[in-house]
Design an enzyme around this catalytic site. Structure first.
Site, mmCIF file in Angstrom:
data_model
loop_
_atom_site.group_PDB
_atom_site.id
_atom_site.type_symbol
_atom_site.label_atom_id
_atom_site.label_comp_id
_atom_site.label_asym_id
_atom_site.label_seq_id
_atom_site.Cartn_x
_atom_site.Cartn_y
_atom_site.Cartn_z
ATOM 1 N N GLN A 199 -0.632 0.863 10.611
ATOM 2 C CA GLN A 199 0.747 0.572 11.027
ATOM 3 C C GLN A 199 1.184 1.446 12.203
ATOM 4 O O GLN A 199 1.824 0.955 13.139
ATOM 5 C CB GLN A 199 1.706 0.802 9.856
ATOM 6 C CG GLN A 199 1.521 -0.147 8.689
ATOM 7 C CD GLN A 199 2.603 0.066 7.654
ATOM 8 O OE1 GLN A 199 3.744 -0.367 7.837
ATOM 9 N NE2 GLN A 199 2.275 0.743 6.564
ATOM 10 N N TYR A 229 -5.644 11.447 -3.600
ATOM 11 C CA TYR A 229 -5.187 11.188 -2.233
ATOM 12 C C TYR A 229 -4.422 12.390 -1.682
ATOM 13 O O TYR A 229 -4.693 12.873 -0.575
ATOM 14 C CB TYR A 229 -4.315 9.939 -2.202
ATOM 15 C CG TYR A 229 -3.594 9.720 -0.895
ATOM 16 C CD1 TYR A 229 -4.278 9.312 0.243
ATOM 17 C CD2 TYR A 229 -2.219 9.928 -0.791
ATOM 18 C CE1 TYR A 229 -3.614 9.115 1.452
ATOM 19 C CE2 TYR A 229 -1.549 9.730 0.407
ATOM 20 C CZ TYR A 229 -2.242 9.331 1.518
ATOM 21 O OH TYR A 229 -1.589 9.140 2.720
#
Length: 295
Positions: A11, A125
């Site tokens: 993005q 993560y």
């Protein structure tokens, strides 16, 4: 000015490609197979060939839940790969701007996080992204680390596009209401990145280096974010949906999420004079872009 950004499809990369021409910036997106973060040896040659003035380290492993079962791959990309990009920038004698995340924090703090708050990731993560920050800082003193959160845009997969898609077939959606954060438009991130890169390339002031928080102004829960999306969708003549607030416990996921993802942008505002727009205004801009492209 020439900026090299790692990755091609993300993005932020797509937003940079869209915004760069208006700022007179040459943007070079470099990804696989030329630059593969799982192959550190590929990084320096690919970035050297681009001859950039600044490198934006945007490529990352972002599948938060999948990372719980692919920890080795997430670590290779987010930690080792990020470090290799910073080291390449150091070898080229140029600044690196690295994108990180709110997931480096536990989410237990009752107020917005500032840059000096202790980190404490609660997912694979988050751990890999935190190690990436440490490797970037160690690999190149000429760095800016930007932590952002809840990113959405007209590009790729994100919360806004998911809500718009689901509203087409459902009248009611259950959305988590006990996680709070700062929705952030990748278009706004791109504008900030260009401004920061321009300043870094021209000013060696150490105060411009270090870790900063970069998120949209204001805050919301995921449920409130969804409600805003549907209110604007209805105003634009689209099919809306009713939001039913639920708890995190009612929507279990493999990876734990921070309950508080709010990041204070005061340091960035004081140092660079940059504060991103209110998330509601930016949501409207992104939604209009998405719906325009869908027609």
């Amino acid at each position: 000015m020439r900026i090299a950004v790692t990755g091609k499809q993300g993005q932020v990369v797509q937003s940079l490609l869209a915004m760069a021409p208006a700022h007179g910036v040459e943007l070079i997106a470099i990804g696989r197979p030329d630059l593969d973060l799982t192959d550190p040896a590929s990084v320096l040659p690919a970035l050297t060939a681009a001859q950039p003035d600044v490198i934006v380290s945007a490529a990352a492993y972002t599948a938060v839940d999948k990372a719980e079962s692919e920890a080795e791959l997430a670590h290779a990309v987010n930690a080792i790969g990020a470090g290799a990009v910073a080291e390449a920038a150091s070898a080229l004698g140029i600044p690196v701007i690295h994108l990180s995340t709110d997931y480096v924090f536990s989410g237990d703090k009752p107020s917005p996080y500032v840059e000096t708050n202790p980190t404490g990731p609660i997912s694979v993560y988050g751990n890999t992204k935190l190690e990436g920050e440490l490797r970037v800082a160690a690999g190149n003193a000429n760095h800016v680390i930007l932590r952002t959160a809840w990113v959405y845009s007209p590009f790729g997969a994100n919360f806004v596009k998911t809500m718009l898609r689901l509203a087409e077939s459902r009248d009611e959606l259950r959305v988590v209401a006990d996680q709070r954060g700062c929705p952030t438009s990748a278009l706004d991130i791109a504008e900030a990145l260009i401004a920061i890169a321009t300043r870094l390339s021209a000013d060696a002031d150490p105060a411009l280096r270090g870790t900063f928080h970069l998120t949209g102004s204001g805050e919301a829960t995921w449920a409130e974010f969804a409600q805003e999306i549907f209110a604007r969708l209805k105003a634009l003549g689209g099919k809306s949906a009713n939001v039913v607030p639920i708890t995190t416990a009612e929507y279990p996921t493999p990876a734990r999420r921070p309950a508080n993802s709010r990041l204070s942008g005061d340091k960035l505002a004081e140092t660079y004079g940059i504060r991103l727009p209110d998330w509601k205004r930016s949501t409207d801009v992104v939604m209009q872009a998405i719906l325009k492209n869908a027609i």
